[in-house]
Design a protein around this motif. Sequence first.
Motif, PDB file in Angstrom:
ATOM      1  N   SER A  95       0.856  -1.197   0.000  1.00  0.00           N
ATOM      2  CA  SER A  95       0.000   0.000   0.000  1.00  0.00           C
ATOM      3  C   SER A  95       0.884   1.235   0.000  1.00  0.00           C
ATOM      4  N   SER A  96       0.265   2.382  -0.151  1.00  0.00           N
ATOM      5  CA  SER A  96       1.014   3.626  -0.014  1.00  0.00           C
ATOM      6  C   SER A  96       1.283   3.854   1.488  1.00  0.00           C
ATOM      7  N   PRO A  97       2.188   4.776   1.829  1.00  0.00           N
ATOM      8  CA  PRO A  97       2.466   4.997   3.257  1.00  0.00           C
ATOM      9  C   PRO A  97       1.216   5.489   3.984  1.00  0.00           C
ATOM     10  N   GLY A  98       0.986   4.972   5.150  1.00  0.00           N
ATOM     11  CA  GLY A  98      -0.126   5.475   5.978  1.00  0.00           C
ATOM     12  C   GLY A  98      -1.496   4.943   5.619  1.00  0.00           C
ATOM     13  N   ALA A  99      -1.559   3.874   4.827  1.00  0.00           N
ATOM     14  CA  ALA A  99      -2.871   3.321   4.453  1.00  0.00           C
ATOM     15  C   ALA A  99      -3.440   2.435   5.556  1.00  0.00           C
ATOM     16  N   GLY A 100      -2.560   2.039   6.482  1.00  0.00           N
ATOM     17  CA  GLY A 100      -3.047   1.250   7.617  1.00  0.00           C
ATOM     18  C   GLY A 100      -2.573  -0.193   7.648  1.00  0.00           C
ATOM     19  N   LYS A 101      -1.465  -0.479   6.997  1.00  0.00           N
ATOM     20  CA  LYS A 101      -0.949  -1.861   6.963  1.00  0.00           C
ATOM     21  C   LYS A 101      -0.659  -2.373   8.377  1.00  0.00           C
ATOM     22  N   THR A 102       0.075  -1.587   9.153  1.00  0.00           N
ATOM     23  CA  THR A 102       0.466  -2.045  10.491  1.00  0.00           C
ATOM     24  C   THR A 102      -0.758  -2.123  11.403  1.00  0.00           C
ATOM     25  N   SER A 103      -1.651  -1.141  11.295  1.00  0.00           N
ATOM     26  CA  SER A 103      -2.866  -1.169  12.123  1.00  0.00           C
ATOM     27  C   SER A 103      -3.721  -2.392  11.800  1.00  0.00           C
ATOM     28  N   LEU A 104      -3.814  -2.738  10.515  1.00  0.00           N
ATOM     29  CA  LEU A 104      -4.572  -3.938  10.139  1.00  0.00           C
ATOM     30  C   LEU A 104      -3.901  -5.181  10.723  1.00  0.00           C
ATOM     31  N   LEU A 105      -2.573  -5.224  10.646  1.00  0.00           N
ATOM     32  CA  LEU A 105      -1.839  -6.374  11.187  1.00  0.00           C
ATOM     33  C   LEU A 105      -2.042  -6.500  12.694  1.00  0.00           C
ATOM     34  N   GLU A 106      -2.126  -5.353  13.392  1.00  0.00           N
ATOM     35  CA  GLU A 106      -2.386  -5.396  14.835  1.00  0.00           C
ATOM     36  C   GLU A 106      -3.750  -6.030  15.106  1.00  0.00           C
ATOM     37  N   ARG A 107      -4.736  -5.631  14.320  1.00  0.00           N
ATOM     38  CA  ARG A 107      -6.090  -6.188  14.497  1.00  0.00           C
ATOM     39  C   ARG A 107      -6.123  -7.675  14.160  1.00  0.00           C
ATOM     40  N   ILE A 108      -5.428  -8.035  13.090  1.00  0.00           N
ATOM     41  CA  ILE A 108      -5.373  -9.443  12.665  1.00  0.00           C
ATOM     42  C   ILE A 108      -4.684 -10.266  13.766  1.00  0.00           C
ATOM     43  N   ALA A 109      -3.606  -9.702  14.332  1.00  0.00           N
ATOM     44  CA  ALA A 109      -2.852 -10.400  15.377  1.00  0.00           C
ATOM     45  C   ALA A 109      -3.733 -10.684  16.593  1.00  0.00           C
ATOM     46  N   GLU A 110      -4.558  -9.708  16.972  1.00  0.00           N
ATOM     47  CA  GLU A 110      -5.438  -9.899  18.132  1.00  0.00           C
ATOM     48  C   GLU A 110      -6.347 -11.108  17.926  1.00  0.00           C
ATOM     49  N   ARG A 111      -6.784 -11.301  16.676  1.00  0.00           N
ATOM     50  CA  ARG A 111      -7.688 -12.423  16.393  1.00  0.00           C
ATOM     51  C   ARG A 111      -6.962 -13.753  16.243  1.00  0.00           C
ATOM     52  N   LEU A 112      -5.794 -13.715  15.614  1.00  0.00           N
ATOM     53  CA  LEU A 112      -5.101 -14.982  15.323  1.00  0.00           C
ATOM     54  C   LEU A 112      -4.315 -15.531  16.508  1.00  0.00           C
ATOM     55  N   LYS A 113      -3.789 -14.644  17.331  1.00  0.00           N
ATOM     56  CA  LYS A 113      -2.845 -15.069  18.367  1.00  0.00           C
ATOM     57  C   LYS A 113      -3.336 -16.213  19.263  1.00  0.00           C
ATOM     58  N   PRO A 114      -4.591 -16.195  19.725  1.00  0.00           N
ATOM     59  CA  PRO A 114      -4.994 -17.292  20.608  1.00  0.00           C
ATOM     60  C   PRO A 114      -5.006 -18.672  19.933  1.00  0.00           C
ATOM     61  N   HIS A 115      -5.159 -18.711  18.614  1.00  0.00           N
ATOM     62  CA  HIS A 115      -5.357 -20.013  17.953  1.00  0.00           C
ATOM     63  C   HIS A 115      -4.292 -20.389  16.933  1.00  0.00           C
ATOM     64  N   TYR A 116      -3.551 -19.410  16.416  1.00  0.00           N
ATOM     65  CA  TYR A 116      -2.594 -19.683  15.340  1.00  0.00           C
ATOM     66  C   TYR A 116      -1.244 -19.047  15.645  1.00  0.00           C
ATOM     67  N   LYS A 117      -0.210 -19.600  14.963  1.00  0.00           N
ATOM     68  CA  LYS A 117       1.120 -18.995  15.111  1.00  0.00           C
ATOM     69  C   LYS A 117       1.369 -18.092  13.915  1.00  0.00           C
ATOM     70  N   MET A 118       1.488 -16.817  14.188  1.00  0.00           N
ATOM     71  CA  MET A 118       1.786 -15.897  13.087  1.00  0.00           C
ATOM     72  C   MET A 118       3.069 -15.124  13.379  1.00  0.00           C
ATOM     73  N   ALA A 119       3.659 -14.614  12.315  1.00  0.00           N
ATOM     74  CA  ALA A 119       4.849 -13.781  12.438  1.00  0.00           C
ATOM     75  C   ALA A 119       4.790 -12.720  11.347  1.00  0.00           C
ATOM     76  N   VAL A 120       5.563 -11.667  11.530  1.00  0.00           N
ATOM     77  CA  VAL A 120       5.518 -10.551  10.585  1.00  0.00           C
ATOM     78  C   VAL A 120       6.935 -10.132  10.180  1.00  0.00           C
ATOM     79  N   ILE A 121       7.111  -9.916   8.892  1.00  0.00           N
ATOM     80  CA  ILE A 121       8.341  -9.299   8.402  1.00  0.00           C
ATOM     81  C   ILE A 121       7.970  -7.874   8.017  1.00  0.00           C
ATOM     82  N   GLU A 122       8.662  -6.921   8.608  1.00  0.00           N
ATOM     83  CA  GLU A 122       8.357  -5.514   8.359  1.00  0.00           C
ATOM     84  C   GLU A 122       9.409  -4.910   7.441  1.00  0.00           C
TER      85      GLU A 122
END
Lengths: 116, 220
Positions: B39-66
């Motif tokens: 995306s372009s800068p500031g479109a919300g990539k990291t914020s979306l990943l934070e929201r996704i992480a909140e949902r996935l963390k209890p049940h799945y193993k996720m990781a992020v490359i920034e």
Amino acid sequence: MHELSIVANLFEILEEKAKEQKAKKIISVKLKVGALSGVVPEFLETAFDIYKKGTIADKAKLKIEDVPFKIQCQKCQAEMVKDDFVFICDTCGSTDLKTLSGTELLLEKIEMELTS
Amino acid sequence: MKKKEILVLEELLGSNKKIAADIREKLEEKGILAINFLSSPGAGKTSLLERIAERLKPHYKMAVIEGDIETERDAERIRAKGIPAWQIITGGACHLEAKMVGKIFSEIPADLDLLFIENVGNLVCPASYDLGESIRCVILSTPEGDDKPKKYPKAFTTSDCLVINKIDLIPFLPFDLEYARKEALEMNPKLKVFITSALKDSGIDELVEYFLSSLRNLRQ
């Protein structure tokens, strides 16, 4: 502006090919650049001119062939050039289309001067 | 003077494609779904990943490359959610390349479920570089304008899914949601479209479900 990074890749190939052919120098380089390749031909030219200094392609000429984005309808078989990248057949309106050209970023040929 | 012309027909991004294909094969072998966020800068990539992480963390193993030109800020935000994150600082380069991802490949746990790659904020250059992802996801935020898909054709035609983010700002903007959706789908009829607000935490469940169903397909 990732054209410089692409030109760096180009020079890796050029140097390898020149070595293979035992070339003294590279006279010209021809590229094929698709309309949907994501690069700007003018920037490639600038990057090429900066990069070539002191290399085997020091005096080389860069030729770029622009390749239009061309698709073929899989329903009515019509072929068409799409400058707007809209994936809908002009003839029958189908969206079942095959890309024929326009995404390529190719080193087509190299002209070189040989040592012997 | 002896001249010779040789026909090469080699892709200029061939070396990147080769490394990316190798990464994809290894990830898919391990059953890891990799998703490249563009995306372009500031479109919300990291914020979306934070929201996704909140949902996935209890049940799945996720990781992020920034991927960023400078700073470790995004990786720190992700780590604060309890998710492992690697920061690639490109030091000026406007995109990630497969070899950069390849360098940290050995550190990626083999029992991971989902690997997100957040590309450098830029709608142009990252689109030319395959990173070995299974899903490419382009994010368009409403303040950028509804006319962006056709202005950045490569990003939209090479993606599998489109997230229209910051939908909560629609009342304040001249952004026509249906127009944006139509523009994108005309160029890429196979795009899956999701409408989200990372800030208001809306539309995230659907996006997460899409990633999880893609993960199930990958492992079948």
